[in-house]
Write a protein that holds these residues in place. Structure first.
Motif: not given
Length: 189
Positions: A14-33
């Motif tokens: 899910a973190g990898a998918e989030l990185a593709d959606d918003v950019g790797f720099d924007q991946v945080t535990p908060s965004a993943l939660a």
């Protein structure tokens, strides 16, 4: 207690998918939660911290990229292998920009040793054996190919070639032709 269904693997994916959606720099535990509709604290039974999450995504991306490279290189040699390998990186960066950025993350020595990074180097060296390069020239060529592939992909992703002719695909093909010619005629010191 962690929410049912959360695993380290699932969070990494899910973190990898989030990185593709918003950019790797924007991946945080908060965004993943937020993706899982859970409290951040529930992630910490699976992840140590934000750095652990990013490292896991980087390792995931390196593994995924190595698997693609191995599949596309099978049975190829020379320029055919060089182009296939280069296209794996370029295609992956286009399909998964956040994961590609993650794959460029500087890892700790321990994480790097456990990563698929060594497979990338082995595949590059296997391609170069088709050009009869020996050390130290092989190492120089590995660095050159990595610089060209990653440099071109990064500039293209930032729109660096979108405002001029010829099309970037044509330039990419010419660069691969030039790289093949250089490797076949590697200069001697």
């Amino acid at each position: 207690m962690a929410r049912a269904g959360l695993t380290t693997e699932r969070l990494t994916q899910a973190g990898a998918e989030l990185a593709d959606d918003v950019g790797f720099d924007q991946v945080t535990p908060s965004a993943l939660a937020r993706r899982f509709d859970v409290k951040v604290a529930s992630l910490y039974s699976h992840l140590k911290n934000s750095q652990d999450l990013k490292t896991r995504i980087a390792l995931f991306a390196l593994e995924e990229l190595a698997d693609r490279g191995a599949a596309d290189l099978a049975g190829r040699a020379g320029k055919d292998a060089l182009a296939a390998f280069a296209n794996v990186y370029r295609d992956y960066a286009r399909e998964h920009p956040g994961r590609y950025a993650a794959a460029q993350m500087k890892l700790t020595p321990e994480a790097a040793a456990a990563s698929a990074g060594g497979r990338h180097s082995q595949m590059t060296r296997a391609i170069l054996r088709g050009y009869d390069l020996t050390e130290p020239d092989q190492t120089h060529a590995v660095r050159m190919l990595g610089s060209v592939f990653h440099g071109y992909v990064s500039l293209e992703a930032q729109g660096g070639f979108s405002h001029s002719s010829p099309d970037s695909q044509e330039s990419w093909e010419r660069i691969l032709d030039a790289m093949d010619a250089l490797l076949r005629n590697w200069p001697t010191p």
